[in-house]
Design a protein around this motif. Structure first.
Motif, PDB file in Angstrom:
ATOM      1  N   GLY A 102       0.773  -1.224   0.000  1.00  0.00           N
ATOM      2  CA  GLY A 102       0.000   0.000   0.000  1.00  0.00           C
ATOM      3  C   GLY A 102       0.806   1.276   0.000  1.00  0.00           C
ATOM      4  O   GLY A 102       0.250   2.375   0.138  1.00  0.00           O
ATOM      5  N   ASP A 124       2.849   4.514  -1.339  1.00  0.00           N
ATOM      6  CA  ASP A 124       2.786   5.371  -2.520  1.00  0.00           C
ATOM      7  C   ASP A 124       3.951   5.045  -3.458  1.00  0.00           C
ATOM      8  O   ASP A 124       5.079   4.834  -3.002  1.00  0.00           O
ATOM      9  CB  ASP A 124       2.855   6.842  -2.119  1.00  0.00           C
ATOM     10  CG  ASP A 124       1.512   7.362  -1.622  1.00  0.00           C
ATOM     11  OD1 ASP A 124       0.505   6.662  -1.783  1.00  0.00           O
ATOM     12  OD2 ASP A 124       1.485   8.483  -1.063  1.00  0.00           O
ATOM     13  N   SER A 173      -2.883   4.892  -8.955  1.00  0.00           N
ATOM     14  CA  SER A 173      -4.184   4.493  -8.440  1.00  0.00           C
ATOM     15  C   SER A 173      -4.013   3.954  -7.025  1.00  0.00           C
ATOM     16  O   SER A 173      -3.038   3.263  -6.726  1.00  0.00           O
ATOM     17  CB  SER A 173      -4.798   3.405  -9.330  1.00  0.00           C
ATOM     18  OG  SER A 173      -5.981   2.878  -8.738  1.00  0.00           O
ATOM     19  N   ASP A 174      -4.975   4.278  -6.175  1.00  0.00           N
ATOM     20  CA  ASP A 174      -5.001   3.752  -4.814  1.00  0.00           C
ATOM     21  C   ASP A 174      -5.910   2.538  -4.804  1.00  0.00           C
ATOM     22  O   ASP A 174      -7.141   2.661  -4.800  1.00  0.00           O
ATOM     23  CB  ASP A 174      -5.509   4.832  -3.855  1.00  0.00           C
ATOM     24  CG  ASP A 174      -5.541   4.357  -2.414  1.00  0.00           C
ATOM     25  OD1 ASP A 174      -5.103   3.219  -2.145  1.00  0.00           O
ATOM     26  OD2 ASP A 174      -6.004   5.121  -1.558  1.00  0.00           O
ATOM     27  N   LYS A 201      -6.576   0.493  -2.599  1.00  0.00           N
ATOM     28  CA  LYS A 201      -7.297   0.284  -1.343  1.00  0.00           C
ATOM     29  C   LYS A 201      -8.339   1.368  -1.106  1.00  0.00           C
ATOM     30  O   LYS A 201      -9.047   1.356  -0.102  1.00  0.00           O
ATOM     31  CB  LYS A 201      -6.301   0.226  -0.175  1.00  0.00           C
ATOM     32  CG  LYS A 201      -5.252  -0.869  -0.351  1.00  0.00           C
ATOM     33  CD  LYS A 201      -4.317  -0.944   0.832  1.00  0.00           C
ATOM     34  CE  LYS A 201      -3.215  -1.978   0.604  1.00  0.00           C
ATOM     35  NZ  LYS A 201      -3.739  -3.306   0.289  1.00  0.00           N
ATOM     36  N   GLY A 202      -8.417   2.315  -2.037  1.00  0.00           N
ATOM     37  CA  GLY A 202      -9.374   3.408  -1.901  1.00  0.00           C
ATOM     38  C   GLY A 202     -10.599   3.178  -2.763  1.00  0.00           C
ATOM     39  O   GLY A 202     -10.956   2.046  -3.107  1.00  0.00           O
ATOM     40  N   HIS A 206      -1.054  10.193  -5.092  1.00  0.00           N
ATOM     41  CA  HIS A 206      -1.137   9.142  -4.074  1.00  0.00           C
ATOM     42  C   HIS A 206      -1.700   7.864  -4.674  1.00  0.00           C
ATOM     43  O   HIS A 206      -2.740   7.882  -5.332  1.00  0.00           O
ATOM     44  CB  HIS A 206      -2.023   9.597  -2.913  1.00  0.00           C
ATOM     45  CG  HIS A 206      -1.483  10.799  -2.199  1.00  0.00           C
ATOM     46  ND1 HIS A 206      -0.333  10.755  -1.448  1.00  0.00           N
ATOM     47  CD2 HIS A 206      -1.939  12.086  -2.148  1.00  0.00           C
ATOM     48  CE1 HIS A 206      -0.102  11.953  -0.937  1.00  0.00           C
ATOM     49  NE2 HIS A 206      -1.052  12.782  -1.353  1.00  0.00           N
ATOM     50  N   GLY A 207      -1.020   6.774  -4.436  1.00  0.00           N
ATOM     51  CA  GLY A 207      -1.487   5.483  -4.910  1.00  0.00           C
ATOM     52  C   GLY A 207      -0.386   4.453  -4.847  1.00  0.00           C
ATOM     53  O   GLY A 207       0.798   4.780  -4.960  1.00  0.00           O
ATOM     54  N   ASN A 208      -0.764   3.187  -4.675  1.00  0.00           N
ATOM     55  CA  ASN A 208       0.210   2.103  -4.573  1.00  0.00           C
ATOM     56  C   ASN A 208       0.367   1.324  -5.886  1.00  0.00           C
ATOM     57  O   ASN A 208       1.088   0.340  -5.960  1.00  0.00           O
ATOM     58  CB  ASN A 208      -0.182   1.130  -3.460  1.00  0.00           C
ATOM     59  CG  ASN A 208      -1.516   0.452  -3.720  1.00  0.00           C
ATOM     60  OD1 ASN A 208      -2.502   1.128  -4.024  1.00  0.00           O
ATOM     61  ND2 ASN A 208      -1.560  -0.856  -3.603  1.00  0.00           N
TER      62      ASN A 208
END
Length: 480
Positions: A29, A31, A56-57, A59-60, A87-89
């Motif tokens: 997760g 960034d 893209s996140d 988990k969001g 922000h994104g993993n």
């Protein structure tokens, strides 16, 4: 109307790099924007016109995709505040060099598409030989294009196929069955990362791992830049899908014949990369050794044109038993000469970019090694500079055969009328550039660089692994 052979920008440019792609999925997760940034910096040699990052996140919220792209180098387009806003993993990135697609912000990648199933992002290195017929089909189906790249066609086909498939992986696979040519694709949906390599392996693509993150990239040097371990090359005709469930591979598109672009090993790839089991540095040393065996000459030293000719020059010196010297100082703060829009400006920038070390070359017979001669103007300038600095003789050795034919797969080899070797003999070229002798790599010696690896050398011998389609109703073949 234009065909694949008619490239307007070839009037003022030479052989250039291709594009570079990068993708990362961090299952912890974290960034990833900064990792994509560093990966793109390490691929900057593959394209300096524009760049972009999409994240893209996972988990969001579904479809929570953020992106930024623009014209310029990676360090120019992405400042700390820009990166910190992404922000994104899960993320992909692209550095671009264009031939026919045009250098505009609209053509910068990754492309981001909003469609009935959500959001899709795509980064592409390569060129499709059936782009005209694909575009014709899409246009008559009502598609409206916002760019002039064939990458947008690929994105549209994936979006169209996705409506009728169970998941985005199937949509990408169905699209890959339709497209023909050289391509390395990195596709991102809000929760998935997919990488596909063309069946011939014309374009490079590899995969690595860092802790609990998987990474795909055009070259292994990009993996090293983010502290990732190189796992393997993605095989020609293979699709790799990375999802929250893990990593899967589909090899449905695979075939026996391979045609890896030989110019990756001669010039394009970074010196510290490894492609399809071949270390680029070793391949270029072998090319220099082959040149020395084929074209020996009495000389006092061997030097190379920075940076691309230096390693082959070292190989030549090793085989010939001659000293290897640095004869040029390179000003790293001057842009690459091919970016200059006119011939006069290109010639001026050569002199700004390189300066001869007079104490090295004065009263010496020199072997000068470079990777290619396109029009001959740059080489003529370098020879003139060496002789003005006191060199007695300049013997030119080229680690590629003469360019005689255009490339349809994403390498900017000009059309025949722009290639000096297309209508001049080697002796005539020698006279034009002012060299005391001139020797090119022999086509049969190219294989010594890469062992038994299947290679594409169509720009030298006119044997194309994927024939280009003929012109269709005025739609042009676009490249990114």
């Amino acid at each position: 109307m234009k065909t694949c052979l008619q490239y307007d920008q070839y009037q003022e440019t030479g052989v250039r790099e291709e594009c570079g792609v990068f993708g990362i999925y961090d299952f912890d997760g974290n960034d990833v924007a900064s990792s994509v940034y560093y990966g793109l910096c390490s691929l900057q040699h593959r394209g300096q016109e524009s760049c972009g990052i999409v994240v893209s996140d996972t988990k969001g919220d579904r479809g929570n995709i953020a992106y930024h792209k623009d014209l310029g180098l990676v360090s120019e387009v992405f400042k700390p505040d820009t990166l910190s806003s992404l922000h994104g993993n899960l993320g992909i990135g692209h550095v671009r060099y264009s031939t026919t697609g045009g250098s505009t912000r609209e053509n910068a990648q990754p492309l981001v598409l909003n469609y009935i199933k959500g959001t899709l992002a795509l980064a592409h290195n390569g060129n499709l030989v059936n782009a005209a017929s694909l575009k014709e089909e899409l246009v008559y189906g009502g598609a409206i294009f916002h760019t002039t790249t064939d990458s947008e066609m690929i994105a549209y086909y994936i979006a169209r196929e996705r409506v009728h498939t169970r998941n985005v992986e199937e949509a990408v696979l169905h699209t890959a069955r339709r497209i023909r040519g050289g391509y390395a694709l990195v596709v991102m949906s809000p929760r998935k990362l997919i990488a596909v390599r063309d069946p011939f392996g014309l374009k490079p693509l590899c995969i690595g791992k860092r802790n609990n993150a998987y990474i795909v990239a055009s070259e292994s040097c990009a993996l090293a830049s983010v502290g990732a371990e190189f796992i393997r090359d993605i095989e020609p005709g293979e699709m790799v899908a990375i999802t929250e469930k893990g990593i899967t591979s589909n090899k449905e598109l695979q075939q026996k014949e391979r045609a890896h672009c030989i110019f990756e090993y001669i010039y394009f790839a970074r010196l510290d990369s490894e492609m399809d089991g071949i270390k680029i540095y070793d391949a270029r040393i072998r090319s220099g050794r082959a040149l020395a065996k084929a074209w020996p000459v009495d000389a006092d030293l061997v030097t190379g044109v920075p940076e691309s000719g230096l390693t082959a020059a070292k190989g030549y010196a090793m085989e010939a038993g001659l000293p290897f010297e640095i004869a040029f100082y390179k000003n790293s703060y001057i842009g690459r000469t091919f970016i200059k829009p006119t011939q006069k400006e290109r010639e001026s920038s050569v002199k700004l970019k390189l300066n001869v070390l007079e104490s090295v070359v004065k009263d010496k017979r020199i072997v000068l090694v470079d990777d290619s001669i396109v029009r001959g103007t740059t080489m003529a300038n370098l020879i003139q500079m060496l002789k003005k600095a006191g060199a007695k003789e300049v013997h030119v050795r080229i680690s590629a055969p003469p360019f005689l034919y255009p490339c349809y797969y994403g390498t900017d080899v000009p059309s025949n009328e722009q290639l000096i070797a297309a209508d001049h003999t080697t002796e005539e070229i020698r006279e034009i550039i002012g060299a005391d002798s001139l020797g090119y790599m022999k086509i049969e010696d190219l294989q010594t660089m890469v062992g038994d690896l299947g290679i594409c050398k169509a720009c030298f011998d006119n044997h194309y692994p994927v024939p280009a389609e003929s012109e269709k109703k005025g739609f042009t073949n676009e490249e990114n």
